[in-house]
Motif scaffolding. Structure first.
Motif, PDB file in Angstrom:
ATOM      1  N   ARG A  20       0.866  -1.166   0.000  1.00 36.18           N
ATOM      2  CA  ARG A  20       0.000   0.000   0.000  1.00 36.18           C
ATOM      3  C   ARG A  20       0.905   1.218   0.000  1.00 36.18           C
ATOM      4  NH1 ARG A  20      -5.239   0.935   0.525  1.00 36.18           N
ATOM      5  NH2 ARG A  20      -5.764  -1.124   1.283  1.00 36.18           N
ATOM      6  N   PHE A  82      -4.348  -0.029  -5.440  1.00 34.87           N
ATOM      7  CA  PHE A  82      -4.797  -1.305  -5.989  1.00 34.87           C
ATOM      8  C   PHE A  82      -6.269  -1.265  -6.406  1.00 34.87           C
ATOM      9  CE2 PHE A  82      -7.060  -5.272  -5.542  1.00 34.87           C
ATOM     10  CZ  PHE A  82      -6.312  -6.107  -6.345  1.00 34.87           C
ATOM     11  N   THR A  83      -6.516  -1.623  -7.664  1.00 31.94           N
ATOM     12  CA  THR A  83      -7.854  -2.046  -8.097  1.00 31.94           C
ATOM     13  C   THR A  83      -7.619  -3.218  -9.035  1.00 31.94           C
ATOM     14  OG1 THR A  83      -7.874  -0.490  -9.949  1.00 31.94           O
ATOM     15  CG2 THR A  83      -8.976   0.235  -7.930  1.00 31.94           C
ATOM     16  N   ASP A  84      -8.590  -4.091  -9.170  1.00 38.61           N
ATOM     17  CA  ASP A  84      -8.328  -5.361  -9.841  1.00 38.61           C
ATOM     18  C   ASP A  84      -7.974  -5.230 -11.315  1.00 38.61           C
ATOM     19  OD1 ASP A  84      -8.948  -7.792  -7.948  1.00 38.61           O
ATOM     20  OD2 ASP A  84     -10.351  -6.190  -7.444  1.00 38.61           O
ATOM     21  N   ALA A 107      -2.437 -14.329   1.069  1.00 37.26           N
ATOM     22  CA  ALA A 107      -3.892 -14.528   1.231  1.00 37.26           C
ATOM     23  C   ALA A 107      -4.446 -13.327   1.999  1.00 37.26           C
ATOM     24  CB  ALA A 107      -4.180 -15.840   1.945  1.00 37.26           C
ATOM     25  N   THR A 108      -4.315 -12.162   1.384  1.00 39.37           N
ATOM     26  CA  THR A 108      -4.767 -10.899   1.960  1.00 39.37           C
ATOM     27  C   THR A 108      -6.033 -10.468   1.225  1.00 39.37           C
ATOM     28  OG1 THR A 108      -3.485  -9.734   0.308  1.00 39.37           O
ATOM     29  CG2 THR A 108      -2.381 -10.183   2.397  1.00 39.37           C
ATOM     30  N   ALA A 109      -6.620  -9.368   1.643  1.00 42.34           N
ATOM     31  CA  ALA A 109      -7.809  -8.863   0.949  1.00 42.34           C
ATOM     32  C   ALA A 109      -7.516  -8.699  -0.542  1.00 42.34           C
ATOM     33  CB  ALA A 109      -8.238  -7.527   1.563  1.00 42.34           C
ATOM     34  N   ASN A 110      -6.409  -8.053  -0.883  1.00 45.09           N
ATOM     35  CA  ASN A 110      -6.114  -7.823  -2.300  1.00 45.09           C
ATOM     36  C   ASN A 110      -5.667  -9.087  -3.019  1.00 45.09           C
ATOM     37  OD1 ASN A 110      -6.818  -5.201  -1.861  1.00 45.09           O
ATOM     38  ND2 ASN A 110      -4.741  -4.380  -1.986  1.00 45.09           N
ATOM     39  N   ARG A 112      -6.520 -12.108  -2.374  1.00 43.95           N
ATOM     40  CA  ARG A 112      -7.648 -13.026  -2.556  1.00 43.95           C
ATOM     41  C   ARG A 112      -8.698 -12.450  -3.486  1.00 43.95           C
ATOM     42  NH1 ARG A 112      -8.744 -16.473   2.879  1.00 43.95           N
ATOM     43  NH2 ARG A 112      -9.787 -17.760   1.330  1.00 43.95           N
ATOM     44  N   SER A 113      -8.542 -11.219  -3.924  1.00 47.01           N
ATOM     45  CA  SER A 113      -9.420 -10.642  -4.939  1.00 47.01           C
ATOM     46  C   SER A 113      -8.781 -10.787  -6.322  1.00 47.01           C
ATOM     47  CB  SER A 113      -9.649  -9.164  -4.618  1.00 47.01           C
ATOM     48  OG  SER A 113     -10.439  -8.545  -5.592  1.00 47.01           O
ATOM     49  N   PRO A 116      -7.937 -14.937  -7.830  1.00 44.06           N
ATOM     50  CA  PRO A 116      -8.986 -15.723  -8.504  1.00 44.06           C
ATOM     51  C   PRO A 116      -9.416 -15.127  -9.843  1.00 44.06           C
ATOM     52  CG  PRO A 116      -9.843 -14.707  -6.484  1.00 44.06           C
ATOM     53  CD  PRO A 116      -8.359 -14.492  -6.494  1.00 44.06           C
ATOM     54  N   ALA A 128      -6.480 -21.741  -2.393  1.00 48.12           N
ATOM     55  CA  ALA A 128      -6.654 -20.614  -1.477  1.00 48.12           C
ATOM     56  C   ALA A 128      -5.982 -20.866  -0.138  1.00 48.12           C
ATOM     57  CB  ALA A 128      -8.143 -20.366  -1.243  1.00 48.12           C
ATOM     58  N   GLU A 216      -3.989  -9.010  11.863  1.00 50.61           N
ATOM     59  CA  GLU A 216      -3.397  -9.896  10.847  1.00 50.61           C
ATOM     60  C   GLU A 216      -1.881  -9.786  10.844  1.00 50.61           C
ATOM     61  OE1 GLU A 216      -5.785  -7.649   9.928  1.00 50.61           O
ATOM     62  OE2 GLU A 216      -7.213  -8.576   8.549  1.00 50.61           O
ATOM     63  N   GLY A 270     -14.792 -14.430  11.412  1.00 46.86           N
ATOM     64  CA  GLY A 270     -13.930 -13.264  11.574  1.00 46.86           C
ATOM     65  C   GLY A 270     -12.608 -13.519  10.868  1.00 46.86           C
TER      66      GLY A 270
ATOM     67  N   GLN B 127     -13.075 -17.679  -3.824  1.00 46.19           N
ATOM     68  CA  GLN B 127     -12.587 -17.493  -5.188  1.00 46.19           C
ATOM     69  C   GLN B 127     -13.688 -17.416  -6.235  1.00 46.19           C
ATOM     70  OE1 GLN B 127      -8.268 -19.562  -4.304  1.00 46.19           O
ATOM     71  NE2 GLN B 127      -9.645 -20.669  -5.654  1.00 46.19           N
ATOM     72  N   LEU B 143     -15.269  -8.222  -0.278  1.00 46.57           N
ATOM     73  CA  LEU B 143     -15.274  -7.801   1.126  1.00 46.57           C
ATOM     74  C   LEU B 143     -16.015  -6.476   1.338  1.00 46.57           C
ATOM     75  CD1 LEU B 143     -11.520  -8.647   1.936  1.00 46.57           C
ATOM     76  CD2 LEU B 143     -13.515 -10.145   2.113  1.00 46.57           C
ATOM     77  N   ARG B 159     -15.075  -1.138   1.398  1.00 49.11           N
ATOM     78  CA  ARG B 159     -14.475  -2.466   1.341  1.00 49.11           C
ATOM     79  C   ARG B 159     -13.556  -2.654   2.539  1.00 49.11           C
ATOM     80  NH1 ARG B 159      -9.394  -4.243  -1.792  1.00 49.11           N
ATOM     81  NH2 ARG B 159      -9.603  -6.499  -1.847  1.00 49.11           N
ATOM     82  N   GLU B 162      -7.159  -5.001   5.388  1.00 49.39           N
ATOM     83  CA  GLU B 162      -6.296  -5.026   6.557  1.00 49.39           C
ATOM     84  C   GLU B 162      -6.070  -3.591   7.053  1.00 49.39           C
ATOM     85  OE1 GLU B 162      -5.550  -6.463   3.652  1.00 49.39           O
ATOM     86  OE2 GLU B 162      -5.488  -8.619   4.092  1.00 49.39           O
TER      87      GLU B 162
END
Lengths: 340, 261
Positions: A20, A82-84, A107-110, A112-113, A116, A128, A216, A270, B127, B143, B159, B162
């Protein structure tokens, strides 16, 4: 549909160096540590992928020091946040040009987006939230170990024919290498492919847990449950976490009672954490909580009920009044740290 | 507005037990439930319907018994439910599942918003939402904890990431996966339950979707589970006894031995 090259032509272990605004989470260095081992076992090179805004290349040497042989660097303002879409388009173009055999993400928010979406575009396999990665010595496939069914079973997953073999890897499981600033490596500049659309606009990032470590990332987590009795008693946990340089977490019961926000919640609905030390304070240990924390290195359970299931996963058990034991611990740690 | 909610029927993983003799999962008597995260997606869709006027279609894939989960979704406010069920879909990994669901959504058609829970509690992959978005060529956001501003053709969302949250905007149609924080799901109404009981749930086969057989089920799945085993958590807790002060001293000594402090 761009089908990736067959396995004979695939070579190289790739690690996606998420960040980030130039700040890498620790999982990036853990991926480099794991990736280094896999690349050495395969006799291949380790590559880090650094995508970001103009100037992010200043961080590339950190990735070489962390174990990478080569950094593919893409600097473009469309990648600043970051955007996909632009990330997937750029990674797709790199993969179809260079054909890596392994591609790892945190295996973070970004992670895992992005992973996949990229796997679907490349029509390859993705596993995953892996907690173990090995090379099959006979066939050279990546053996990807991951928990499933709420941590009740572990599965080894393979992607036999298609390449790259993609995985997201759980933070705080793999070991990072001690940074070596003298390590040699090369930095290769690449471009965002032209003529693609960016359909999601990044407007803002708001940090939510100011002045505390987020769970985390924390090496030490002090979590509280219903046994804390009252939301004001979470102050005791904050003091203990503060003395240890750790973060505060909570069980679902404490979150559902409205004592702390959802971002604190550890467990099935959670966050899944695996710190060096996890303190479960006044948490009885429902399965849903255990699956979120039982891979922690050391678990300290503090509970008045000696029969509580939390003691079955604990390394150390302290039976008694959590409201007495936690302040005693904080005092003892401060006393020892003051003397040291 | 038309909202499609994808939901998965899962075994209640909190009820799954291990047979220590054979080291396998005991699934007999384990109830099947709607994946808890998908309930938030469904609730959000129903709230959009109530606020802005929308139709809500729930879509699932699996054997005939998944109709139970779809009926429950109807009782909770969905307008229609569709099941994708065919032997050709069996054994699908997340890539093949994404493809089949996307074909189902294309057949439903006319959608503005497609919602998923953030992940299913059996596979825990998360996924399929992004995978479906890719097959459909739509943007996705994972998210999502709040729809800030939803109007015809565009949406702003928060969204959860972390250390905080992001504010993002996109055009519709789009695919979102949602977290628990987004809402508090309702319980079914009597009227809803009666309606759900009588509802017809169409079953679409692979042929109805004109699905490419190389992309569904086992054939369309690049990954295989090579081995399954049960992790051993037989930690024997060392119990530290004494007064609170003595327990604290004993624990700090252990933490020092482990070089934690």
């Amino acid at each position: 549909m761009s089908l990736t090259a067959n396995k004979e032509h695939a070579s190289g272990v790739w690690v996606f160096a998420e960040h980030r605004r130039g700040q890498f989470p620790s999982v990036v260095f853990e991926l480099l540590g794991a990736g280094r081992r896999l690349a050495d076992d395969l006799g291949e090179k380790l590559f880090a992928l650094l995508l970001g805004g103009v100037g992010v290349g200043g961080k590339a040497p950190d990735l070489i020091a962390g174990g990478a042989d080569t950094v593919y660097l893409v600097e473009d303002e469309v990648l600043a946040d970051f955007t996909d879409d632009p990330y997937v388009d750029t990674l797709e173009s790199l993969v179809t040009r260079y054909h890596p055999s392994v591609l790892l993400f945190g295996a973070t928010a970004n992670g895992r987006s992005l992973a996949p979406r990229l796997a679907a575009r490349l029509q390859t396999g993705l596993t995953a939230d892996c907690t173990g990665l090995e090379i099959d010595p006979e066939k050279g496939n990546l053996l990807q170990v991951r928990p499933a069914f709420g941590g009740n079973i572990m599965a080894t997953v393979i992607c036999q024919e298609r390449r790259p073999q993609m995985a997201t890897v759980r933070p705080r499981v793999m070991k990072r290498l001690p940074p070596d600033p003298g390590r040699m490596g090369e930095i290769i500049r690449e471009m965002v492919p032209p003529g693609r659309k960016k359909r999601v606009d990044f407007l803002d990032f708001v940090a939510e847990l100011k002045e505390t470590v987020n769970i985390e990332e924390a090496d030490i987590i002090v979590s509280g449950g219903r046994g804390m009795g009252d939301p004001s008693n979470f102050r005791l946990l904050e003091e203990l976490a503060g003395a240890l340089g750790g973060a505060v977490g909570a069980s679902r019961a404490a979150v559902d009672a409205g004592w702390v926000p959802y971002s604190y919640q550890v467990g099935q609905t959670g966050k899944t954490v695996s710190p060096q030390v996890y303190f479960a304070c006044g948490i009885s240990g429902a399965v849903q909580h255990l699956v979120g924390m039982r891979s922690s290195d050391i678990i300290v359970a503090i509970n008045k009920n000696p029969e509580a299931p939390i003691f079955q996963v604990a390394t150390y058990g302290l039976v008694g009044d959590v409201l007495e034991i936690v302040p005693a611990l904080t005092a003892e740690i401060r006393r020892w740290k003051g003397e040291a | 507005m038309k909202v499609v909610v994808c939901l998965k029927q899962v075994p209640d993983t909190a009820e799954v037990k291990i047979d220590r003799a054979t080291n396998t999962l005991i699934r007999e008597g384990v109830p099947s439930i709607i994946n808890p995260f998908d309930r938030y997606a469904l609730e959000e869709a129903v709230r959009i319907k109530e606020r802005l006027g929308a139709s809500v279609t729930v879509l699932s894939m699996g054997p005939d018994q998944v109709k139970e989960a779809l009926r429950e979704a109807l009782s909770l406010g969905a307008d229609e439910a569709i099941l994708l069920s065919d032997r050709a879909f069996a054994g699908a990994d997340t890539l093949a599942t994404s493809y089949s669901l996307a074909r189902g959504i294309e057949k439903i058609g006319g959608y503005d918003l497609i919602l998923f829970g953030k992940q299913a509690i059996d596979g825990d992959t998360g996924q399929v939402g992004p995978g479906v978005a890719e097959v459909l060529g739509l943007p996705h956001i994972t998210l999502v904890r709040r729809l800030v501003d939803l109007r015809e053709g565009q949406v702003k969302v928060e969204r959860l990431v972390e250390g905080g949250w992001e504010l993002l905007a996109t055009a519709l149609p789009a695919v979102f996966t949602v977290v628990k924080e987004i809402n508090e799901p309702r319980v079914p109404s009597i009227k809803g339950m009666l309606r759900a009981k009588r509802a017809e749930i169409p079953v679409w086969r692979a042929a109805d979707l004109q699905a490419d057989p190389r992309r569904t089920g086992l054939a369309g799945s690049p990954t295989r589970v090579a081995k399954i085993y049960t992790p051993v958590f037989d930690r024997q807790a060392e119990v530290l006894s004494g007064t609170a002060g003595e327990q604290a001293q004993a624990l700090v000594a252990r933490l020092r031995e482990n070089k934690i402090i």
